[in-house]
Design an enzyme around this catalytic site. Sequence first.
Site: not given
Length: 316
Positions: A183, A144, A111, A113
Amino acid sequence: MAALLASSSVYIAGHRGLVGSAICRALAQAGCTNLLTRTHAELDLTDQAAVRRFFAEEKPEYVFLAAAKVGGIHANNSSPADFIRDNLLIQTNIIDAAWRSGVKKLLFLGSSCIYPKFAPQPMKEEHLLSGALEPTNEWYAIAKIAGIKMCQAYRKQHGFDAISLMPTNLYGPGDNFDLHSSHVLPALIRKFHEAKLNQLPEVEIWGSGTPKREFLHVDDLASACLFLMEQYSGEEIVNVGSGQEVTIAELAALVKEIVGFQGRLRYNTAMPDGTPRKLLDVSKLSALGWQSSISLRDGIAATYQWFLDHEQQLRL
C-alpha cells in the site's frame, strides 16, 4: 477485560499477519499468557474438519479473527475466485466452530473496502450495503460483508456474542514493503529509503498528490480490539480509524522528512489518483470511549525504524 483475558485462553487467527501480530503484542502487554496460535502448516483454516477439531480440543474462550487472504488491486483482479473462496471458508469455519465449541466472544475484523465506492464521506456504519462496491476488490469485500452478516446471524439465532470491526488503512511493524503489492505508506518509506541510499535526485509519486487518505497505526487498532472486546457487545459494525486524513502530497512530504531524503518530488499525473477521499466516521467508537493515540509522524518514524531493523530479513 485485560484481567479477564489474562486468565482466559485466547485464540488469535492470523497471528503472523500485520494485524494478528499486533493483537498478540497487545495481549502480551496486557498480561495474557494463554495465547493460542497456529501457523498455516499447523492448521489450514480452509479445512472445516481441521478447524472444528482444533476448537473442540483447545476450547478457546475468546477469539480474534484476523486471518484473511489479502492483496492489492492486481491480486484481486487476477485471482477473484481465490479471494472470495478462501475468505468465505476461513471465516465460516472459524465463526461456526467457535459457536459450536462454546467460545464466550468472537471479534471479526473486516475492512473499509466493504463500503460502497461512492459512499458519502466520512463513511458511517449505516452506509454498508447502500450502493455498489469498488469493482477491483469486490470479491474480497463481498466475503467480508458475508462475515459481518454471519456474525449478526449467529447472534440473532444462537445468541453468540460476535462483534465486527471495520479498520481504516493500516500500517506499522510487519507491513508489506514490496513495491508491486504494498500500500501507499510502506511503498513511500521504501522508495525514499532507496532513493536516499542511491543518492537519487528525485522520487516519483503516482498521481496528483491531492487525494486524501486516513491512516491508523496497527498497534492502535490492536488497542481498539482489546477495548471493544471488553466494552462492546452488539450486532452493528464499528468503524476503527484515527478520524484524521492527509493528502498524498502531505504524506509524501512527511515520509521524505522522516527518512531524510534530500531530493525532489515529481508527481506523475499520468497515473490514476483513485478515490478522491476515503475517511471513516469514528464517532461511534469515540462515544464508546476510545481514540487513537499514535500520531502519524510518530507512527511512521517507528515503522521506518522497524524497516531498518528488518531490512535484511525482508530480502527486498
